[in-house]
Design a protein around this motif. Structure first.
Motif, PDB file in Angstrom:
ATOM      1  N   TYR A  32      -0.077   5.046  -2.027  1.00 59.26           N
ATOM      2  CA  TYR A  32      -0.294   6.349  -1.384  1.00 59.26           C
ATOM      3  C   TYR A  32       0.802   7.337  -1.785  1.00 59.26           C
ATOM      4  O   TYR A  32       0.556   8.534  -1.902  1.00 59.26           O
ATOM      5  N   HIS A  33       2.008   6.835  -1.970  1.00 64.84           N
ATOM      6  CA  HIS A  33       3.109   7.670  -2.436  1.00 64.84           C
ATOM      7  C   HIS A  33       2.750   8.308  -3.774  1.00 64.84           C
ATOM      8  O   HIS A  33       2.853   9.529  -3.959  1.00 64.84           O
ATOM      9  N   ARG A  34       2.276   7.504  -4.702  1.00 65.11           N
ATOM     10  CA  ARG A  34       1.919   8.019  -6.033  1.00 65.11           C
ATOM     11  C   ARG A  34       0.717   8.952  -5.952  1.00 65.11           C
ATOM     12  O   ARG A  34       0.673   9.986  -6.620  1.00 65.11           O
ATOM     13  N   TRP A  35      -0.271   8.586  -5.125  1.00 65.95           N
ATOM     14  CA  TRP A  35      -1.471   9.413  -4.970  1.00 65.95           C
ATOM     15  C   TRP A  35      -1.101  10.772  -4.374  1.00 65.95           C
ATOM     16  O   TRP A  35      -1.510  11.825  -4.850  1.00 65.95           O
ATOM     17  N   LEU A  36      -0.276  10.748  -3.345  1.00 69.78           N
ATOM     18  CA  LEU A  36       0.098  11.959  -2.637  1.00 69.78           C
ATOM     19  C   LEU A  36       0.934  12.879  -3.514  1.00 69.78           C
ATOM     20  O   LEU A  36       0.697  14.082  -3.560  1.00 69.78           O
TER      21      LEU A  36
ATOM     22  N   GLY B  22       7.752   4.373  -0.783  1.00 75.73           N
ATOM     23  CA  GLY B  22       6.344   4.352  -0.397  1.00 75.73           C
ATOM     24  C   GLY B  22       6.128   3.807   1.009  1.00 75.73           C
ATOM     25  O   GLY B  22       5.441   4.428   1.823  1.00 75.73           O
ATOM     26  N   PRO B  23       6.711   2.643   1.336  1.00 72.17           N
ATOM     27  CA  PRO B  23       6.515   2.104   2.689  1.00 72.17           C
ATOM     28  C   PRO B  23       6.988   3.059   3.784  1.00 72.17           C
ATOM     29  O   PRO B  23       6.348   3.168   4.834  1.00 72.17           O
TER      30      PRO B  23
ATOM     31  N   GLU C 294       9.143   3.895  -5.888  1.00 75.48           N
ATOM     32  CA  GLU C 294       7.955   3.889  -5.022  1.00 75.48           C
ATOM     33  C   GLU C 294       7.961   2.687  -4.076  1.00 75.48           C
ATOM     34  O   GLU C 294       7.476   2.764  -2.954  1.00 75.48           O
ATOM     35  N   LEU C 295       8.506   1.569  -4.559  1.00 73.29           N
ATOM     36  CA  LEU C 295       8.588   0.372  -3.715  1.00 73.29           C
ATOM     37  C   LEU C 295       9.534   0.611  -2.539  1.00 73.29           C
ATOM     38  O   LEU C 295       9.315   0.105  -1.432  1.00 73.29           O
TER      39      LEU C 295
ATOM     40  N   PHE D 274       0.800  -1.228   0.000  1.00 73.16           N
ATOM     41  CA  PHE D 274       0.000   0.000   0.000  1.00 73.16           C
ATOM     42  C   PHE D 274       0.835   1.281   0.000  1.00 73.16           C
ATOM     43  O   PHE D 274       0.364   2.315  -0.465  1.00 73.16           O
ATOM     44  N   GLY D 275       2.056   1.203   0.524  1.00 76.34           N
ATOM     45  CA  GLY D 275       2.913   2.388   0.545  1.00 76.34           C
ATOM     46  C   GLY D 275       3.097   3.007  -0.838  1.00 76.34           C
ATOM     47  O   GLY D 275       2.903   4.216  -1.005  1.00 76.34           O
ATOM     48  N   PRO D 276       3.447   2.203  -1.853  1.00 75.87           N
ATOM     49  CA  PRO D 276       3.631   2.785  -3.187  1.00 75.87           C
ATOM     50  C   PRO D 276       2.375   3.478  -3.716  1.00 75.87           C
ATOM     51  O   PRO D 276       2.468   4.518  -4.361  1.00 75.87           O
TER      52      PRO D 276
ATOM     53  N   LEU E  10      -1.481  18.623  -0.217  1.00 73.53           N
ATOM     54  CA  LEU E  10      -2.855  18.119  -0.194  1.00 73.53           C
ATOM     55  C   LEU E  10      -3.875  19.250  -0.281  1.00 73.53           C
ATOM     56  O   LEU E  10      -5.027  19.022  -0.633  1.00 73.53           O
TER      57      LEU E  10
ATOM     58  N   HIS F 269       4.412   5.829   4.196  1.00 75.84           N
ATOM     59  CA  HIS F 269       3.199   5.209   4.730  1.00 75.84           C
ATOM     60  C   HIS F 269       3.320   5.078   6.252  1.00 75.84           C
ATOM     61  O   HIS F 269       2.428   5.476   7.002  1.00 75.84           O
TER      62      HIS F 269
END
Lengths: 195, 195
Positions: free
Chosen positions: A167-171, B164-165, B160-161, A163-165, B115, B168
């Motif tokens: 949200y990273h891309r979304w953010l 991202g974590p 992102e991998l 899920f981290g990737p 945001l 998160h």
């Protein structure tokens, strides 16, 4: 024939509470979090502003309660016996939510609250996010039991890998949020998680 | 002997600009973003509030400029020839930044801006984040050329991998941000990225 009973204050309060939570969610989708006011929620719910402030500290607390009621109804993650298919489905669904303008506005609002208010942040995490993430942890543990996921992986870290990737891309808005993208993330995470 | 020159307005402006950006960064570390005001930045910088509003739309824009000057000076990611060691180092450094209260406050401020304001979000992404993420993409490509990273992986998804974590966990405060945690993320990502 019994006399008509007097109005029940507890029932009236519950009706007001539900009207306020429903109004908050509607307005969140319509106007976005930044322009949302307690006044507007009160007007839409047909209550006085003081009624809202009697029960909540502000708009963030109202929206948290409104969303937490929905989160409590969240279903378990399906277990088809094929952990790869089940993870692919939940990653696709999460990407679809992040790509949806109305749902994305809600997530945005919550994230701003999480970053702005420590007390609310704990509640957002514990009442909204944990229940969702925990369903994936449960599914990953079953996958470990079935020998489909590496036994030495911490399921909590595996959840962040999935899920981290997203949200990273979304953010950071660094790329499209498509089903193809979702599958790419799942494929990459599975390459790490397979035994 | 030359006459003493009249004060140079361009040089005076540049001096004010630097004082404003330095004051903004100092106050960000001291008071946090939420309590930061344009008035306080002006007072600390020794300029009038109007001077700030002549050049910037608000505090978010000031801070973005202040941080972007630092980002422009960011060094390349080291290339020791060992891509695993280099990635481990950058993930450790990022986790250390997220665990640092002052640096975390800055990241928090930027994330709230990202945001809350679409125009600012693009600038945050393009002026602050892209330069940083691109240094990792460059290192991953070199790793692919050296046969240390799978050739079929999109470097942007691999970034992102890795990151991202971390964000998160930082955002949701779901666990500690330690060096051991950083290494766990790197190990898991490398399991996906190794040929």
């Amino acid at each position: 024939m019994p006399a008509r009973s007097a109005p029940d204050p507890a029932r009236r309060n519950e009706r007001s509470r539900r009207a306020i939570l429903a109004a908050a969610l509607e307005l969140l989708g319509e106007t976005g979090y930044a322009d949302l006011t307690v006044e507007a929620i009160a007007a839409r719910a047909g209550v006085g502003k003081q009624t809202i402030y009697r029960w909540w500290a502000g708009k963030g607390a109202v929206i948290l309660d409104a969303l937490a009621e929905g989160a409590a109804d969240a279903p378990e993650l399906p277990d088809t016996g094929d952990v790869e298919a089940d993870l692919r489905a939940v990653v696709r669904a999460t990407v679809a939510e992040l790509a949806d303008p109305a749902l994305s506005a809600t997530t945005r609002a919550l994230t701003i609250e999480t970053l702005s208010d420590d007390a609310l942040a704990e509640q957002v995490r514990d009442r909204l996010l944990r229940p969702h993430l925990d369903t994936v942890v449960v599914r990953l543990r079953a996958g470990q039991d079935a020998g489909q996921i590496r036994a030495d992986v911490d399921p909590a870290q595996a959840v962040e890998l999935l899920f981290g990737p997203l949200y990273h891309r979304w953010l950071l808005r660094t790329g499209p949020l498509t089903e193809g993208y979702a599958d790419g993330v799942t494929d990459l995470a599975l390459a790490a998680l397979r035994p």
